[in-house]
Scaffold this motif. Structure first.
Motif: not given
Length: 447
Positions: A392-404
Motif C-alpha cells: 500500500l502506497r499513498i503519494s501526493v503531488e502539489l505543484g512541483d513538490r511531491a511526497g509519499r
C-alpha cells in the motif's frame, strides 16, 4: 563518378548486412527462463526425465511449500528404479537469497516444535536447510530418500524474488547447476561467526518503569501493566480487553538468578480475539518484545509469547493513546483503527476538524483529486478496510513538490503530510496490491 558512388553504396549496404548477421547470430542476454531451459536441456541430454514447474513469486517473510513430483517419461513413474535419483533445482536472479527445506513425507518437524522455532527465528539442531548461492539452490535424493523430497519449503531472505523450478529423475546424480551455468558459480562461503550470548536485559522492575516513563514522555496519558507466569518452557498467552485507540504493548520477562539459564529473548504477536487478524508481530533478537497497533473499537486482543527463561514472571505494559473523534468510523472499525495508526506512526497531531475529503477504492492505482486552501497544511491517510494487503502506497503531488509513504511489513496504513503555498488543488495517488483489498482515504486540515 556514378559508378564509383554506386560501388560505395553497395559496399556500405554489404557492411550493414554483415553487421546485422553478426548481431542476429549473437545470443541474447540470458534471463531466468533461459537459465532454467539450459539446465533442463542439459539434464535431458544426459538421459534424465525432466519437467519444469510453473514460475513462483515470493516476498520476504512468506514461505511456500512446493510439491516435487517425479517427472513421468517413457517408462512412467511406476517403472522408476528403486535407486533412482530425484533432483529439484530452484533458480532465481543472482542477487536473490533464499533457503530450501525438504519437509519429508510427514511434514518435517512436529507442528508445535516447528512453530516455536519459527517464532524464535532459531535454527533447529540437524537443520536440513539448503542455502542458495548466486541465486541457485538444488537438492538431490536417491533411492528410498526420494520420499523426503516430495515437498520442499522455500523461504526468501531478500526482499522478493521470482523462481523457476526444474525437477529431474535420473539413474544417478546429475551434473551440478553451477557447472551448467558457470556464470553463477561462486567461491567458498565463509562460516558463520559466533556473536556470543545475548546481553542481559537487567532487573524486571527497572525495565517496566523505564517503558512507562518512555510512553508518558511520548504523550501516552495512561500506562496499564498486567502480569502472568510463563510455562516451564517459557511460553504463555495474555488475553487483554483494550479500549479503542492506539496501543504499545511492551512484554518483559524476569531474568532468573540461577547461573545456568536460558537466555531471555521474548517473541510475541498481537491478534484480534474475534477474527484472529494479525495486528503486529515482534521476532527481533532483543530481550523484550514491543507491539504497536490501533483499534477502531474496544475488543479483546490475544498476545501469545515465547522466549522467557523458564517459569518466570512476564509483564505486559500497555501504553494507550486516545483516538480523535474526527477519525471517521463509518467505514468500519478496521478502517478507523488503520487511519489512526497512520496518524500515530507519523506522529501527526490529532485532527481537530472533520476530514475535508474522503474516498474509497480497490486494487490498483487510483487518483484522488483534493481541493486545498493556499497557505494551509494537511495530512492524508490511506487505510485498508477489507481484504488482504501485500503493498500500500499513498503519494501526493502539489505543484512541483511531491511526497509519499508506504505501509511497512504487516502494516495496513500509510500517511503523508503536505502544505499548500499558492496551490488550490492536490493530487493524491493510492496504489494497493493484495487479495481483493478495499481501502479508504481521509484528508484532514492541520493547525
Amino acid at each position: 563518378m556514378a559508378r564509383v558512388a554506386h560501388a560505395a553504396r553497395a559496399a556500405a549496404l554489404s557492411l550493414l548486412a554483415a553487421l546485422a548477421g553478426v548481431s542476429a547470430g549473437t545470443p541474447a542476454r540470458a534471463d531466468l527462463s533461459d537459465d532454467a531451459a539450459r539446465v533442463a536441456r542439459m539434464w535431458s541430454l544426459s538421459g534424465a526425465r525432466v519437467a519444469r514447474l510453473p514460475p513462483i513469486f515470493l516476498e520476504h517473510g512468506r514461505a511456500r511449500v512446493v510439491a516435487v513430483d517425479p517427472p513421468t517419461g517413457a517408462a512412467g513413474a511406476a517403472g522408476a528404479a528403486a535407486d533412482e535419483c530425484l533432483t529439484a533445482a530452484f533458480l532465481a536472479p543472482r542477487t536473490a537469497e533464499f533457503t530450501l527445506s525438504p519437509e519429508g513425507p510427514s511434514g518435517g518437524v512436529p507442528a508445535l516444535e516447528g512453530l516455536l522455532q519459527q517464532l524464535r527465528g532459531a535454527e533447529p539442531e540437524g537443520d536440513r536447510r539448503v542455502q542458495s548461492a548466486a541465486g541457485v539452490a538444488a537438492i538431490t535424493r536417491c533411492g528410498a530418500e526420494r520420499e523426503g523430497l516430495r515437498r520442499v519449503a522455500i523461504e526468501v531472505l531478500s526482499a522478493r524474488s521470482a523462481f523457476d523450478v526444474v525437477v529431474a529423475a535420473s539413474s544417478g546424480p546429475l551434473e551440478r547447476v553451477e557447472a551448467i551455468l558457470p556464470e553463477r558459480a561462486s567461491g567458498p562461503v565463509a562460516p558463520r561467526g559466533d556473536p556470543g550470548r545475548p546481553s542481559e536485559p537487567g532487573p524486571l522492575d527497572a525495565r517496566v518503569a523505564r517503558a512507562a516513563r518512555r510512553a508518558l514522555a511520548e504523550g501516552a496519558p495512561r500506562v496499564a501493566p498486567t502480569d502472568m507466569r510463563a510455562s516451564s518452557i517459557g511460553t504463555g498467552q495474555f488475553s487483554v480487553k483494550l479500549p479503542e485507540g492506539c496501543h504499545r504493548l511492551d512484554l518483559m520477562a524476569e531474568v532468573p538468578s540461577a547461573t545456568l539459564r536460558r537466555a531471555t529473548d521474548l517473541d510475541a504477536e498481537a491478534r484480534e480475539g474475534t477474527t484472529g487478524r494479525l495486528l503486529d508481530r515482534d521476532r527481533s533478537d532483543a530481550p523484550d518484545a514491543r507491539l504497536d497497533f490501533c483499534l477502531g473499537e474496544q475488543g479483546v486482543v490475544e498476545v501469545p509469547f515465547l522466549g522467557a527463561a523458564g517459569p518466570v514472571k512476564v509483564v505486559l505494559s500497555d501504553a494507550q493513546w486516545p483516538m480523535s473523534a474526527f477519525v471517521p468510523g463509518h467505514f468500519g472499525a478496521r478502517a478507523r483503527g488503520n487511519l489512526a495508526a497512520a496518524l500515530h506512526r507519523r506522529h501527526a497531531p490529532a485532527p481537530r476538524a472533520q476530514a475535508i475529503a474522503e474516498a474509497i477504492g480497490a486494487q490498483g492505482d487510483t487518483l484522488v483529486p483534493v481541493q486545498v486552501e493556499p497557505g494551509r497544511c494537511y495530512f492524508a491517510a490511506a487505510a485498508l478496510a477489507r481484504g488482504e494487503l501485500r503493498a500500500l502506497r499513498i503519494s501526493v503531488e502539489l505543484g512541483d513538490r511531491a511526497g509519499r509513504d508506504d505501509a511497512g511489513e504487516n502494516g495496513e496504513s500509510a500517511g503523508v503530510a503536505f502544505c499548500s503555498e499558492i496551490e488550490e488543488s492536490a493530487a493524491l495517488r493510492v496504489s494497493a496490491r493484495g487479495g481483493s483489498p478495499v481501502w479508504v482515504v481521509a484528508v484532514w486540515p492541520m493547525d
